[in-house]
Enzyme design. Structure first.
Site, PDB file in Angstrom:
ATOM      1  N   VAL A 471      -6.010  -6.363  -8.300  1.00 18.89           N
ATOM      2  CA  VAL A 471      -5.286  -5.010  -8.996  1.00 18.89           C
ATOM      3  C   VAL A 471      -6.111  -4.161  -9.457  1.00 18.89           C
ATOM      4  O   VAL A 471      -6.564  -3.453  -9.707  1.00 18.89           O
ATOM      5  CB  VAL A 471      -4.029  -4.739  -7.808  1.00 18.89           C
ATOM      6  CG1 VAL A 471      -3.758  -3.365  -9.015  1.00 18.89           C
ATOM      7  CG2 VAL A 471      -3.063  -5.287  -7.092  1.00 18.89           C
ATOM      8  N   LEU A 609       1.816   4.326  -1.704  1.00 20.99           N
ATOM      9  CA  LEU A 609       2.397   5.611  -1.299  1.00 20.99           C
ATOM     10  C   LEU A 609       3.333   6.139  -1.906  1.00 20.99           C
ATOM     11  O   LEU A 609       4.278   5.555  -3.239  1.00 20.99           O
ATOM     12  CB  LEU A 609       3.685   5.444   0.674  1.00 20.99           C
ATOM     13  CG  LEU A 609       2.990   4.229   1.412  1.00 20.99           C
ATOM     14  CD1 LEU A 609       4.399   3.754   1.921  1.00 20.99           C
ATOM     15  CD2 LEU A 609       2.058   5.249   1.726  1.00 20.99           C
ATOM     16  N   GLU A 663       2.549 -12.066  -1.793  1.00 22.50           N
ATOM     17  CA  GLU A 663       2.862 -12.264  -3.012  1.00 22.50           C
ATOM     18  C   GLU A 663       2.411 -13.722  -3.587  1.00 22.50           C
ATOM     19  O   GLU A 663       1.283 -14.768  -2.527  1.00 22.50           O
ATOM     20  CB  GLU A 663       4.282 -12.332  -3.568  1.00 22.50           C
ATOM     21  CG  GLU A 663       5.485 -10.721  -3.810  1.00 22.50           C
ATOM     22  CD  GLU A 663       4.845 -10.234  -4.880  1.00 22.50           C
ATOM     23  OE1 GLU A 663       4.715 -10.947  -5.728  1.00 22.50           O
ATOM     24  OE2 GLU A 663       4.392  -9.037  -4.044  1.00 22.50           O
ATOM     25  N   ASP A 674      10.987 -10.178  -2.677  1.00 22.93           N
ATOM     26  CA  ASP A 674       9.916  -8.625  -3.119  1.00 22.93           C
ATOM     27  C   ASP A 674      10.941  -7.869  -2.575  1.00 22.93           C
ATOM     28  O   ASP A 674      10.481  -6.645  -3.138  1.00 22.93           O
ATOM     29  CB  ASP A 674       9.253  -9.216  -2.418  1.00 22.93           C
ATOM     30  CG  ASP A 674       7.848  -8.240  -2.554  1.00 22.93           C
ATOM     31  OD1 ASP A 674       7.727  -8.340  -3.998  1.00 22.93           O
ATOM     32  OD2 ASP A 674       7.592  -7.788  -1.487  1.00 22.93           O
ATOM     33  N   LYS A 678      12.683  -4.113  -4.341  1.00 24.30           N
ATOM     34  CA  LYS A 678      12.298  -3.197  -4.134  1.00 24.30           C
ATOM     35  C   LYS A 678      12.667  -2.168  -3.679  1.00 24.30           C
ATOM     36  O   LYS A 678      13.040  -1.173  -4.487  1.00 24.30           O
ATOM     37  CB  LYS A 678      10.822  -3.257  -2.732  1.00 24.30           C
ATOM     38  CG  LYS A 678       9.214  -3.603  -3.016  1.00 24.30           C
ATOM     39  CD  LYS A 678       8.740  -4.151  -1.841  1.00 24.30           C
ATOM     40  CE  LYS A 678       7.810  -4.183  -2.301  1.00 24.30           C
ATOM     41  NZ  LYS A 678       6.912  -4.873  -1.384  1.00 24.30           N
TER      42      LYS A 678
END
Ligand code: ADP
Ligand code: ASP
Ligand code: MG
Length: 811
Positions: A471, A609, A663, A674, A678
């Protein structure tokens, strides 16, 4: 008739004097040329005098180097027929100087009078040289025309005598006269004096005013008066026009371009001033005249600053309403020759703060304590004290009075950048707002003001990127690609001032080139730890700073609180902070709000998003989020879409990992951890107080598979393949699919496997995509749906980039 002044920067070099010669000889009208000493010579004379008076014989080396420098300049530029005469004349001057220096060396003592004489040789000699380098020029001795009186041990121009002498001297003025700036003589004693450091500009203004010149030209080494000191900030530019009052305010703190007293004589006679560059005569320069700024002109023209400030504060309830306190304060300071450049008094009158130079601070406090000894004894005044090592900044512009909100914007901007304002003052003329701050914040203050008042041609964001995995690297690539376009089209400079991996860090205030950032980090980077990274950012104390976290590391997310406290915005793809204990999450958000910076984490859910932003837009406009149903794990969705009779569960997990969706440890995905993180973040953003433990879990892999090491997991997980395949075939026969769904219904949260039929919006969710259905008071019968890529380095980096853009506020 014009007066042209050439500073030390102009006459300090052979090519400088050659340029001066060209400029003067091409004038075509009568001119008076005023020159300073060669650059650095005045400082060197002060130093030599000090050495000699201390009995230090290295003064001789200084003396010799000055002599050699002047002889070199003479050989190179004096007209050939005059060279030997000039060498003769200059050697006589040097021989006198040498005798004086020898005298003070022997008696090991000196006085202000002798120092004034010694430093006068700089201009005395340079003016002879320049006069003999220019064709048809006559040398005029300034000491015989510029006269001063002594007040508080300072030399104040005796205008009556000076004006008279100037007029007598220049009544039959030859075409070109050259005279020394800076130096003068005492009206009564005829001792040599001077007009103060940088005083050549003043000499030129006095001559221009006395002779009613039509223009005063100040020739220096920059293209004009700049919006701020170019030595402190980099993106300054030349101001085309200034009014006399603006110029006066801008040079008041001793911006070097013009010596502050210079403006008054020419303003009084309405003689325009132009600042020009000797080394670039074609540049238009800055024109200073009585014309005030037009409506269209910017509110702020420039910023001036001084890093030599002491603030003296006189405090006490006994001062309230007592007439004459201020009179006594200023009288005692004046009596001690202390100049005050800023005064701040609240209307309650119980404190008065006064800005003076550091060198005057001790004497100011002492003399004020003596003056108010009786009031201190009675407790009417509690305290008189000084705070040293401060800096003063003034923002200047005639148009400030036409523009409301300047002070608000100024102090708001400073606050957001963590710059503490110790005192402030605004004159009723509204041409100047001044404030005092810590000396260490000066550079940051100048940059941030320059930036936010659009003095700069572009806005700057100073970015630190931590984490150069998929990233982080992708983000830096995207920034690199966009940098030029953003600068050209949006006036935004994205300046990456820091890059760090888990091992190395590299910081550069002026920006790191992104062409080869990985190699740069590897070759020039130093060892990094989270604490070292944080310390480096705080020490850099840079304005408009943004910390970008592209790691999944808890120690890095632990830095946010400190960074936000120190006015650094945080943009993060790392979910650990926003999903940790509720109080921590709330504190981070509140700190950001309190400090006027941003804490943004859009990519924590659904990668790029626009989920969190959309939810925020809904709630801030008065909607309530009632329900959410979502597939938030790209990894799990990929797995459920990949499993087939040929690809068992364990292989699908491995494929998700290899495709870069999972991950680093896939158990974080498979255990639902995860997705829980979120969901917790979304529920909190929707306004519910949720902790991770409040989320109900219906997992599809038994807990025992998560015990032990990652290797154990990979070894054991194929045991599940057969049973899973049986279940899948049954489901298939019913025309259904598995989806791992996160749900929030009125604050009740759960995650788990759900079977969906072909009518359900989740049924057709391809690849690693995410989807969320948001039911609100307004979107009730038909929920709002957001769907798209929910994982992947490129889209996550793009989401981080978009958060950075929203800080720049250009979207
Ligand atoms: P000179 O020898 O020509 O008198 P100075 O050193 O006194 O030159 O003044 C010119 C210098 O002033 C420039 O080289 C620049 O570094 C400095 N300076 C400080 N503030 C400003 C400003 N606002 N605009 C332009 N120059 C500035
Ligand atoms: N030479 C003097 C100084 O350095 C005067 C001037 O430069 O204007 O202060
Ligand atoms: Mg100067």
């Amino acid at each position: 008739m014009k007066v042209l002044k050439f500073g030390g920067t102009s006459v300090g070099s052979v090519n400088g004097i050659q340029s001066v010669k060209k400029i003067v000889e091409s004038q075509g009208e009568a001119v008076i040329v005023v020159v300073s000493a060669l650059s650095g010579i005045t400082d060197q004379l002060y130093k030599t005098a000090k050495l000699a008076s201390e009995g230090d014989d290295t003064y001789l080396a200084e003396y010799q180097s000055m002599l050699a420098r002047h002889l070199e300049v003479i050989e190179a530029i004096v007209l050939p027929e005059k060279t030997s005469t000039v060498i003769e004349l200059v050697k006589i001057q040097f021989s006198d100087l040498s005798n004086i220096l020898r005298g003070i060396y022997l008696i090991k003592d000196t006085s202000a009078k002798i120092i004034d004489t010694i430093v006068s040789y700089g201009e005395a000699i340079s003016s002879i040289i320049v006069a003999n380098a220019i064709n048809e020029a006559t040398h005029v001795d300034s000491k015989s025309i510029i006269k001063t009186n002594n007040q508080f041990d300072k030399h104040i121009v005796d205008f009556e005598k000076t004006n008279q002498l100037i007029n007598e001297k220049f009544i039959h003025q030859p075409q070109i006269c050259v005279c020394a700036g800076f130096i003068s003589t005492d009206s009564k004693t005829n001792f040599v004096t001077n007009l103060g450091r940088g005083g050549s500009d003043y000499t030129a203004a006095i001559l221009a005013a006395a002779l009613n010149a039509n223009l005063l030209e100040i020739w220096t080494d920059v293209d004009g008066f700049m919006t701020a000191d170019p030595r402190i900030i980099s993106n300054t530019y030349v101001i085309e026009k200034l009014s006399f009052s603006e110029a006066m305010e801008l040079c008041n703190f001793g911006a070097k371009v013009i010596y502050p007293p210079t403006i008054f004589p020419v303003f009084h006679k309405n003689i325009p001033v132009i600042i020009k560059n000797t080394f670039n005569p074609e540049a238009p320069g800055t024109y200073i005249s009585k014309d005030k700024a037009g409506e269209a002109s910017k509110a702020i023209k420039g910023i001036s600053s001084i890093n030599d400030t002491s603030l003296i504060t006189i405090q006490g309830l006994g001062m309230v309403g007592v007439i004459g306190v201020n009179h006594r304060i200023f009288k005692v300071l004046a009596k001690n020759g202390i100049s005050v450049f800023l005064v701040s008094q609240a209307s309650s009158e119980n404190t008065t703060s006064i800005g003076v130079r550091n060198a005057d601070s001790e004497l100011a406090v002492k003399s004020l304590r003596t003056e108010f000894a009786a009031e201190i004894a009675l407790g009417e005044i509690d305290n008189i004290f000084s705070e040293d090592d401060l800096a003063t900044v003034a923002i200047v512009g005639d148009n400030m009075k036409r523009t409301p909100g300047i002070a608000g914007k100024l102090f708001g901007t400073l606050g957001r950048n963590g710059i503490n304002v110790v005192a402030c003052a605004q004159g009723a003329s509204e041409t100047n707002i001044s404030f005092v701050t810590d000396r260490k914040s000066l550079r940051k203050a100048l940059n941030v003001i320059h930036d936010s008042f659009f003095l700069s041609e572009y806005q700057v964001l100073n970015i630190v990127v931590v984490g150069v995995g998929t990233v982080g690297s992708s983000l830096l690539e995207q920034i690199k690609k966009q940098q030029q376009k953003l600068m050209a089209q949006n006036g935004l400079k994205l300046n990456v001032v820091g890059i760090a991996s888990s091992k190395k860090m590299l910081f550069a205030r002026e920006g790191i080139k992104l062409e080869n950032f990985k190699e740069e980090l590897h070759s020039k980077g130093v060892d990094a730890t989270p604490t070292l990274i944080c310390n480096e950012i705080l020490a850099m104390n840079i304005f408009n700073s943004v910390f970008v976290d592209c790691t999944a590391n808890a120690q890095i997310s632990d830095l946010y609180q400190t960074l936000l406290e120190n006015n650094t915005s945080v943009v993060t793809a790392n979910k650990l902070a926003a999903s940790s204990e509720y109080n921590k999450y709330v504190n981070l958000k509140e700190t950001a709000r309190r400090r006027g910076v941003k804490f943004l984490f859009e990519t924590n859910v659904g990668a790029g998003l626009p989920i969190i932003n959309t939810m925020n837009n809904l709630t801030t406009s008065g909607d309530h989020i009632l329900k959410m149903e979502a597939v938030l794990s790209g990894t799990l969705n990929f797995i459920f879409n990949t499993i087939s009779s040929d690809i068992p569960l364990s292989k699908a997990i491995m494929m998700a990992k290899e495709a870069g969706f999972a991950e680093p440890d896939p158990r974080i995905d498979l255990s639902g951890k995860d997705v829980i993180r979120k969901l917790v973040i979304l529920a909190r953003e929707a306004g519910y107080k949720i902790e991770q433990k409040d989320v109900e879990k219906n997992l599809f892999i038994p807990d025992k598979y998560f015990e032990g090491s990652l290797d154990d997991f990979w070894k054991n997980v194929p045991q599940l393949d057969a049973e899973f395949e049986t279940q899948r075939q049954l489901l298939n026969a019913e025309g259904k699919r598995w989806r791992f769904v996160a749900k929030m219904d009125n604050g009740n949260c759960s995650v788990g496997l759900k079977e969906v039929d072909s009518l359900h919006p989740f049924y057709d969710l391809q690849g690693s995509n995410n989807i969320i259905l948001i039911t609100t008071e307004r979107y009730n019968e038909f929920p709002m749906m957001i769907k798209g890529y929910g994982a992947g380095a490129g889209v996550t980096a793009a989401g981080v980039f978009s958060d950075i853009m929203s800080i720049a506020n250009i979207r």
